[in-house]
Design an enzyme around this catalytic site. Structure first.
Site, short mmCIF file in Angstrom:
data_model
loop_
_atom_site.label_atom_id
_atom_site.label_comp_id
_atom_site.label_asym_id
_atom_site.label_seq_id
_atom_site.Cartn_x
_atom_site.Cartn_y
_atom_site.Cartn_z
N GLY A 70 0.82 -1.22 0.00
CA GLY A 70 0.00 0.00 0.00
C GLY A 70 0.85 1.26 0.00
O GLY A 70 0.52 2.24 -0.69
N THR A 71 1.93 1.26 0.75
CA THR A 71 2.76 2.47 0.84
C THR A 71 3.31 2.84 -0.54
O THR A 71 3.22 4.00 -0.97
CB THR A 71 3.93 2.23 1.83
N ASN A 147 -7.71 4.07 8.73
CA ASN A 147 -7.07 2.97 9.46
C ASN A 147 -7.13 3.15 10.97
O ASN A 147 -6.93 2.19 11.70
CB ASN A 147 -5.61 2.84 9.00
N GLN A 175 -7.53 -0.08 3.72
CA GLN A 175 -8.39 -0.60 4.80
C GLN A 175 -9.78 -0.94 4.27
O GLN A 175 -10.39 -1.91 4.70
CB GLN A 175 -8.53 0.43 5.93
N HIS A 197 -1.87 -7.68 2.54
CA HIS A 197 -1.83 -8.22 3.91
C HIS A 197 -2.98 -7.75 4.80
O HIS A 197 -3.13 -8.24 5.91
CB HIS A 197 -0.46 -7.97 4.55
N THR A 232 11.38 -7.24 -11.15
CA THR A 232 10.85 -8.59 -11.37
C THR A 232 9.62 -8.79 -10.50
O THR A 232 9.65 -8.51 -9.29
CB THR A 232 11.93 -9.63 -11.03
N CYS A 313 0.44 1.52 12.07
CA CYS A 313 1.43 1.94 11.08
C CYS A 313 2.28 3.08 11.60
O CYS A 313 3.29 3.41 11.01
CB CYS A 313 0.74 2.35 9.79
#
Ligand code: PLP
Length: 377
Positions: A70-71, A147, A175, A197, A232, A313
């Site tokens: 996400g970041t 979040n 979220q 995740h 990759t 976070c």
């Protein structure tokens, strides 16, 4: 093992995602850019996952750009659409650090950032936002669901207002995807960030849905992901991501009732924040006046329950949360909140046990009792 009530921080890997990943960790380990059989197997897995995610998220497969999470997706959206300074952006006051810190970097580079305020319930103030968005703005950024509080924003309405001025809207849907059937096409956003995740997929993989042609790559190299994200591809990761989201969408989310039960059971000891705003079903932020969140989190951990103080976070920060300050909590209150986030399998019995443990811990802490240290240390 303690009871895990911190699903907004991260979720366990689902058996379906794990099963889907295994072949790509073993026999089909090839590089998806290679034309030989190993490469073709990897490429087929990658493109199957892309197609599945596109279907689930309401976009075209070629609009899915895989990232390391996400970041990175949020960073790509903001830096990728900023262009050269000077320029202007509208960013909500309650964004995750992945968006907020990127906006602050842009501010230091000479961009004007107009911070869109929220109501005391944490919802973006639509009238104020309407006044802030101007033609020529490079971007508007409003997260789909928060979040810290779990509050859900009226993203489609905000995207439509931005579009009236010709401004693309980026939404951080990291979220939201855990609790809502997010459809980026229906919401007509320009870009949207996701992370595996948070939906029972593996860590270190996510995507940016790019429906706006002006996004520029932020890293260069082999030109993978239509040139938008060289490197990759993490084939096993994206296969796990798609498998996890597919499974999650197929399950009925009964967490709102369990959450409401929790909030009734802790009444008197804690007060839910933003209780009357639209919220994610599994998410509860509890204000426990007079008790420091870090201390309460440790007491609950000792009692066998894993919850978080505010946002995981930004764990370790002692600063009051900008999200809570933006919606009018005092710095003191914002240091007295714990986040309880349920999984799809969290049971009523677990919540009853948690509520009892919370009441006991809060009574002790309010009475000034010291926490016992861990045995032998
Ligand atoms: N955006 C939001 C709303 C989040 O909750 C998180 C994760 O905690 C992120 C972005 C960052 O995602 P990742 O951990 O995949 O980098």
């Amino acid at each position: 093992m303690s009871v895990y009530l911190d699903h907004a921080a991260t979720t366990p890997l689902s058996p379906a995602a794990r099963e889907a990943m295994l072949p790509y960790l073993d026999a089909w380990f090839g590089n998806a850019s290679e034309p030989h059989a190993y490469g073709r197997e990897a490429k087929a897995g990658l493109e199957h996952a892309r197609g599945l995610l596109a279907e689930l998220l309401g976009c075209e497969p070629e609009q899915v750009v895989f990232t390391s999470g996400g970041t990175e997706a949020d960073n790509l959206a903001l830096f990728g659409q900023a262009g050269e300074a000077p320029g202007r952006m509208v960013v909500s006051a309650v964004e995750h650090a992945a968006v907020r810190e990127a906006a602050l970097v842009l501010e230091r580079r000479g961009f004007e950032i107009a911070w869109a305020p929220v109501t005391p319930e944490g919802v973006v103030d639509v009238a104020a936002y309407e006044q802030l968005v101007r033609p020529g703005d490079r971007l508007a950024a409003v997260m789909w669901a928060n979040n810290v509080t779990g509050v859900v924003q009226p993203v489609a309405e905000l995207a439509a207002i931005a579009a009236e001025h010709g401004v693309p809207l980026h939404t951080d849907a990291v979220q939201a995807a855990a609790g809502l059937p997010v459809d980026v096409g229906a919401a007509a956003v320009a870009t949207a960030a996701f992370s595996a995740h948070k939906v029972n997929g593996p860590k270190g993989v996510g995507c940016l849905v790019v429906r706006e042609p002006s996004v520029r790559p932020q890293q260069v190299g082999g030109g993978q992901e239509r040139g938008l994200r060289s490197g990759t591809e993490n084939v096993a990761g994206v296969v796990g991501f798609a498998g996890a989201l597919q499974e999650r969408r197929s399950r009925v989310d009964g967490r709102a009732q369990v959450r409401d039960l929790l909030e009734r059971l802790v009444d008197g000891a804690a007060v839910p924040v933003a209780a009357s705003a639209p919220r994610l079903d599994g998410h509860s932020l509890l204000l426990v006046d007079g008790v420091r969140a870090e201390v309460l989190v440790l007491a609950l951990d000792q009692a066998g329950y894993a919850v978080s103080a505010g946002s995981a976070c930004t764990a370790g920060e002692s600063e009051p949360s900008h999200v809570l300050l933006a919606q009018g909590l005092t710095p003191e209150q914002s240091r007295s909140v714990i986040r309880v986030s349920l999984g799809l399998d969290t049971t009523v019995a677990e919540i009853e046990g948690f509520a009892a443990a919370l009441r006991t811990a809060v009574d002790r802490l309010r009475a000034g009792a010291l926490l016992p240290g861990p045995a032998g240390h």
